[in-house]
Design a protein around this motif. Structure first.
Motif, PDB file in Angstrom:
ATOM      1  N   TRP A   1       6.376  49.882  23.388  1.00 46.28           N
ATOM      2  CA  TRP A   1       6.040  50.691  22.214  1.00 46.28           C
ATOM      3  C   TRP A   1       6.761  50.158  20.970  1.00 46.28           C
ATOM      4  O   TRP A   1       6.192  50.099  19.882  1.00 46.28           O
ATOM      5  CB  TRP A   1       6.413  52.151  22.463  1.00 46.28           C
ATOM      6  CG  TRP A   1       5.988  53.067  21.344  1.00 46.28           C
ATOM      7  CD1 TRP A   1       6.776  53.619  20.377  1.00 46.28           C
ATOM      8  CD2 TRP A   1       4.657  53.501  21.070  1.00 46.28           C
ATOM      9  NE1 TRP A   1       6.034  54.376  19.514  1.00 46.28           N
ATOM     10  CE2 TRP A   1       4.720  54.320  19.917  1.00 46.28           C
ATOM     11  CE3 TRP A   1       3.433  53.281  21.673  1.00 46.28           C
ATOM     12  CZ2 TRP A   1       3.588  54.928  19.371  1.00 46.28           C
ATOM     13  CZ3 TRP A   1       2.304  53.882  21.135  1.00 46.28           C
ATOM     14  CH2 TRP A   1       2.391  54.688  19.996  1.00 46.28           C
ATOM     15  N   GLN A   2       8.005  49.747  21.146  1.00 48.37           N
ATOM     16  CA  GLN A   2       8.767  49.172  20.043  1.00 48.37           C
ATOM     17  C   GLN A   2       8.104  47.882  19.547  1.00 48.37           C
ATOM     18  O   GLN A   2       8.002  47.639  18.340  1.00 48.37           O
ATOM     19  CB  GLN A   2      10.198  48.889  20.495  1.00 48.37           C
ATOM     20  CG  GLN A   2      11.099  48.296  19.433  1.00 48.37           C
ATOM     21  CD  GLN A   2      11.436  49.273  18.316  1.00 48.37           C
ATOM     22  OE1 GLN A   2      11.298  50.487  18.502  1.00 48.37           O
ATOM     23  NE2 GLN A   2      11.841  48.762  17.153  1.00 48.37           N
TER      24      GLN A   2
ATOM     25  N   ASP B   1       8.781  52.106  26.859  1.00 48.53           N
ATOM     26  CA  ASP B   1       9.544  52.277  25.614  1.00 48.53           C
ATOM     27  C   ASP B   1       9.697  50.943  24.881  1.00 48.53           C
ATOM     28  O   ASP B   1       9.540  50.874  23.647  1.00 48.53           O
ATOM     29  CB  ASP B   1      10.934  52.848  25.935  1.00 48.53           C
ATOM     30  CG  ASP B   1      10.878  54.303  26.394  1.00 48.53           C
ATOM     31  OD1 ASP B   1       9.839  54.957  26.174  1.00 48.53           O
ATOM     32  OD2 ASP B   1      11.873  54.760  26.986  1.00 48.53           O
TER      33      ASP B   1
ATOM     34  N   GLN C   1       9.278  53.653  32.658  1.00 49.94           N
ATOM     35  CA  GLN C   1       9.649  54.274  31.387  1.00 49.94           C
ATOM     36  C   GLN C   1      10.298  53.274  30.447  1.00 49.94           C
ATOM     37  O   GLN C   1       9.989  53.220  29.254  1.00 49.94           O
ATOM     38  CB  GLN C   1      10.595  55.454  31.633  1.00 49.94           C
ATOM     39  CG  GLN C   1      10.876  56.286  30.382  1.00 49.94           C
ATOM     40  CD  GLN C   1       9.627  56.966  29.856  1.00 49.94           C
ATOM     41  OE1 GLN C   1       9.006  57.769  30.539  1.00 49.94           O
ATOM     42  NE2 GLN C   1       9.234  56.649  28.615  1.00 49.94           N
TER      43      GLN C   1
END
Length: 375
Positions: free
Chosen positions: A333-334, A330, A326
């Motif tokens: 994705w940033q 995350d 996870q």
């Protein structure tokens, strides 16, 4: 010369390419790989006998490797060379260099061990072992100079190989990827131990990213057929066969150039990603016992080479338990979605590229010639 790993073989071969025109009759001997042999090097022992991955993996092979070191030492003391050059592989080479230098044989070490990252106490051994140090990062010169070790910054060979303006469109065309695709490059490592500990978390992160954006494409360069089979085995054991990842035979530079962002294991690959001016997340997992040992040796807050060179967290680093699927998803994705950040990174990485760019073959050869009195 002694190289104990493929990376050292490449470094030494480049040095040899710059050295040979100046001493065409020289006998080049020791232990090396295919790239050194292509330069006319005589390898008396297979380099594979020295290649051991991981801190704990050395223990069962110690007696064999120590025997090779002692045999080579005796040969060199009996027939002294003009110089001995250790190509990286410090655990083996520094011990050998210390004995050779004590006997009056000039010793050159290429590249400087990362004493600025961990095991700083090793500088005492380096002082005893090394007549001249060749370093690939500009900030290393001052460290060795202050310690009284003669040193030359020769530039990083990767900065010469990787173009200043990478061809993303050409890389995508080569891999059969649409030009408008959103591409994530997955690089869990080339060593079997790296694949063992990084693969599942990296692929699980890819699965989570795919759930956010169904258009994402994933590519993963494999260092060889053995690595490919092991990667697929680990994916199958984790029940992740449904994650679509295009596995490539080698082509790591093409895969990096084609990507919008890269999830990469810490190590030289992270520097390659920076030189390709790509956003990234650096991650690394290892055996729990090894992590407990190594985590106490760090001298600075960064482990990724791009961050070490920048002296700040330019890109995220996630180690051991923090490198969970996870968190990786995350962070990736940033990197994919923050356009201003991507532009800033590209400029910082371009500046970094310029700082590392030298003709390393010429610079390293010149330093060696000076040591042996042929400069």
């Amino acid at each position: 010369m002694v190289a104990g790993e493929p990376s050292g073989d490449l470094l030494a071969a480049r040095l040899l390419s710059g050295l040979k025109p100046h001493i065409p009759g020289a006998r080049l001997r020791g232990i090396g790989g295919e790239h050194m042999i292509a330069q006319g090097f005589e390898s008396h022992v297979s380099m594979d006998k020295l290649t051991v991955r991981g801190l704990l993996a050395v223990i069962p092979r110690y007696r064999e490797i120590k025997g090779i070191q002692n045999q080579l030492r005796d040969q060199l003391l009996a027939d002294p060379p003009a110089a001995f050059i250790g190509a990286d592989y410090p655990g083996f080479n520094l011990g050998l260099e210390e004995q050779l230098k004590a006997a009056g044989i000039p010793t050159i070490h290429y590249i400087g061990p990362q004493i600025w990252a961990w095991r700083g106490g090793r500088i005492k051994k380096i002082i005893r072992a090394v007549s001249h140090m060749l370093v690939v990062f500009p900030f290393e010169e001052e460290i060795y100079r202050q310690a009284g070790v003669p040193v030359t910054y020769v530039g990083h060979p990767l900065a010469e190989v990787i173009p200043m303006a990478p061809d993303e469109a050409g890389a995508r065309a080569k891999l059969g990827l649409p030009q408008d695709a959103n591409v994530v490059t997955i690089m869990p490592g080339s060593r079997m131990s790296e694949l063992k500990y990084n693969t599942v978390a990296f692929v699980q992160a890819a699965k989570l990213l795919k759930q956010r954006d169904r258009s994402l494409r994933f590519v993963a360069p494999m260092a060889g057929e053995r690595q490919r089979r092991y990667f697929l085995e680990l994916v199958a054991q984790a029940g992740l066969q449904d994650v679509e990842i295009d596995l490539l035979d080698g082509q790591s530079h093409t895969a990096i150039a084609a990507g919008d962002a890269v999830l990469v294991a810490s190590g030289t690959a992270s520097l390659e990603v920076a030189l390709f001016k790509k956003p990234m997340v650096i991650a690394y997992k290892m055996m729990a016992l090894e992590w407990q040992i190594l985590r106490h040796f760090g001298y600075q807050p960064w482990v990724g080479l791009p961050n070490i060179l920048a002296r700040e967290f330019l890109v995220p680093e996630m180690l051991q338990d923090a490198a969970n699927p996870q968190a990786l998803a995350d962070a990736m994705w940033q990197q994919l979605s923050d356009a201003p950040h991507r532009l800033r990174l590209a400029q910082r990485f371009t500046d970094m590229h310029h700082s590392l760019l030298r003709n390393s073959a010429v610079e390293s050869a010149a330093a060696v010639l000076k040591v042996i009195g042929r400069g």
